[in-house]
Scaffold this active site. Structure first.
Site, PDB file in Angstrom:
ATOM      1  N   CYS A   1     -51.839  73.553  89.847  1.00 18.90           N
ATOM      2  CA  CYS A   1     -53.305  73.634  89.774  1.00 18.90           C
ATOM      3  C   CYS A   1     -53.963  73.557  91.142  1.00 18.90           C
ATOM      4  O   CYS A   1     -55.069  74.070  91.332  1.00 18.90           O
ATOM      5  CB  CYS A   1     -53.860  72.545  88.858  1.00 18.90           C
ATOM      6  SG  CYS A   1     -53.452  70.865  89.387  1.00 18.90           S
TER       7      CYS A   1
ATOM      8  N   GLU B 210     -59.107  67.459  84.074  1.00 14.35           N
ATOM      9  CA  GLU B 210     -58.433  67.921  85.294  1.00 14.35           C
ATOM     10  C   GLU B 210     -58.153  69.409  85.111  1.00 14.35           C
ATOM     11  O   GLU B 210     -57.214  69.792  84.411  1.00 14.35           O
ATOM     12  CB  GLU B 210     -57.135  67.131  85.522  1.00 14.35           C
ATOM     13  CG  GLU B 210     -57.345  65.653  85.773  1.00 14.35           C
ATOM     14  CD  GLU B 210     -58.102  65.362  87.043  1.00 14.35           C
ATOM     15  OE1 GLU B 210     -58.162  66.237  87.925  1.00 14.35           O
ATOM     16  OE2 GLU B 210     -58.661  64.257  87.170  1.00 14.35           O
TER      17      GLU B 210
END
Length: 455
Positions: free
Chosen positions: A244, A210
């Site tokens: 993110c 990720e």
């Protein structure tokens, strides 16, 4: 022997006994994790305040509530997910029955980041538990209070041969990566993601990465400007932009650019007040290194709003930079801070091409009322996931697998996605013994029969 090596061996032995595979055991473990979170809500928020100056609202919304919902969803569905499922058999396997058995990988390593230090360690753990694995968590050394709290709580609620937390810096991460794992789950930067994948390749260990990247927002000329500005401001500046999936930069149509900027300024004041650093309720930058990297961007383009900094508190107020171009340093890499660059466009096709020329982003946000514009962006730009007329919220839904593509990562989790990535699907065929079809064995007659069946 170093302690982490001893723990890995204990977990491997414990997994081999099969206890973690029992559905009742997994359910009990998930309920324990749920109890851990609910019982220690205040402790978690205090640790997050120490590490990142997060408000109780942000801590609860982004680090605690999302986990409670994820566990509830998993507990509701785990029996269905874990059950072997029957699938169709093909003509060539006539007489048989076919099944898929989800099974755990074994001993898993979860390496979590500092920006949401509790949530991004526990969310993959939910999937690991649900699938029947053991887990070792390596949290970030940049958020020491949260890391220490997790180590203490996990140690209190779970035996180390099942779940354990290993604290330390880069050297500990390197040593852990040198070990053989059955699965690695990593959340963090693209450069470190490459290191993780190289380490995993030595043992052919499957991974979920990720990562991140420069996630664009596009505000088209028909957008609802008030909603677009407020939702973009929240998504960009929550956690001081250290998210993110935060909108990294915004393309705004030239016809509404000035109006939109005015709405963004108003939204910042409404959500964060005119002086968020003075109120003390704005998240701080995680380290001096990151702080100085971000402040170097403040002379890019034209300062439109904000720009004040506090070195001692490591705070940068919500900032808008106008007249930004792709040649500015701020556009080279993911910003990961409370600075929003604004770029202008007049032709949608041209910015679609510009975004496509960049590495595939983790998220994309589009503000428009036009179905045609939505279709054009979704059809032509590859990205991990995103929202239309909103930001960030897609990752909060257990019904939407979350993950990147290309440089922004591989593998998707949340909800059933978390169970799936920590499970190997074992395919099994059960053949009948009541008869034996002769055409499976080589002969001219058998070949002619097969050809007729295939036609």
């Amino acid at each position: 022997m170093e302690k982490y090596k001893d723990v890995i061996q204990k977990q491997r032995l414990y997994f081999s006994k099969g206890e973690t595979k029992e559905l009742s055991f997994r359910i009990s473990a998930l309920e324990k994790l749920q109890k851990l979170i609910k019982t220690h809500e205040q402790d978690i928020m205090v640790a997050l305040k120490e590490d990142l100056n997060k408000t109780e609202f942000d801590s609860y919304l982004t680090e605690i509530a999302v986990l409670i919902e994820e566990i509830k969803f998993t507990l509701k569905n785990i029996q269905k997910w874990a059950k072997p499922r029957k699938v169709k058999s093909s003509l060539s396997t006539f007489g048989s029955k076919s099944f898929i058995y989800p099974e755990p990988y074994g001993v898993t390593l979860i390496i979590s980041p500092w920006n949401y230090p509790f949530q991004l360690a526990m969310a993959p753990l939910i999937g690991s538990i649900a699938a029947g694995n053991t887990a070792i968590i390596k949290p970030s050394e940049l958020t020491p209070h949260t890391s220490a709290l997790m180590a203490n709580l996990i140690g209190e609620y779970f035996p180390e041969e099942y779940i354990s937390v290993v604290e330390g810096g880069i050297e500990i991460s390197d040593r852990l990566l040198a070990e053989k794992w059955d699965y690695i789950f990593f959340t963090g930067s693209v450069p470190v993601g490459r290191i993780i994948m190289q380490a995993a390749a030595k043992h052919l260990t499957p991974v979920t990465l990720e990562l991140g990247g420069k996630s664009p927002a596009i505000v088209h000329e028909d957008a609802h400007l008030t909603h677009a500005a407020k939702r973009l401001v929240w998504g960009k500046f929550v956690n001081a932009g250290q998210t993110c999936v935060a909108p990294d930069y915004t393309y705004v149509h030239s016809n509404i650019k000035e109006l939109f900027i005015a709405e963004v300024k108003k939204a910042i004041k409404d959500i964060y007040t005119s002086d968020p650093m003075e109120t003390g309720n704005f998240t701080k930058i995680v380290s001096d290194k990151h702080f100085h990297r971000l402040t170097a961007f403040l002379n890019n383009g034209q300062l439109e709003y904000g720009g004040r900094t506090d070195t001692e508190k490591r705070m940068i107020e919500p900032t808008i930079l106008n007249d930004i171009s792709w040649s500015d340093p701020i556009m080279e890499d993911e910003i990961f801070g409370p600075i929003l660059p604004i770029l202008e466009y007049s032709d949608l096709d041209s910015i679609i091409m510009k975004i496509k020329d960049r590495p595939k982003p983790l998220a994309l946000y589009l503000f428009t009322e036009s179905d045609k514009v939505q279709e054009a962006v979704l059809k032509h730009i590859s990205f991990g996931g995103g929202c239309i007329n909103d930001t960030v919220l897609h990752l909060s839904s257990p019904h939407l697998p979350f993950g990147g593509v290309g440089d922004s990562g591989m593998g998707a989790y949340h909800g059933k996605g978390s169970f799936d990535i920590f499970s190997h699907e074992k395919s099994m065929l059960k053949q009948s013994t009541k008869f034996d079809l002769p055409f499976r064995y080589p002969s001219e007659k058998a070949l002619n029969t097969i050809k007729k069946l295939i036609k």
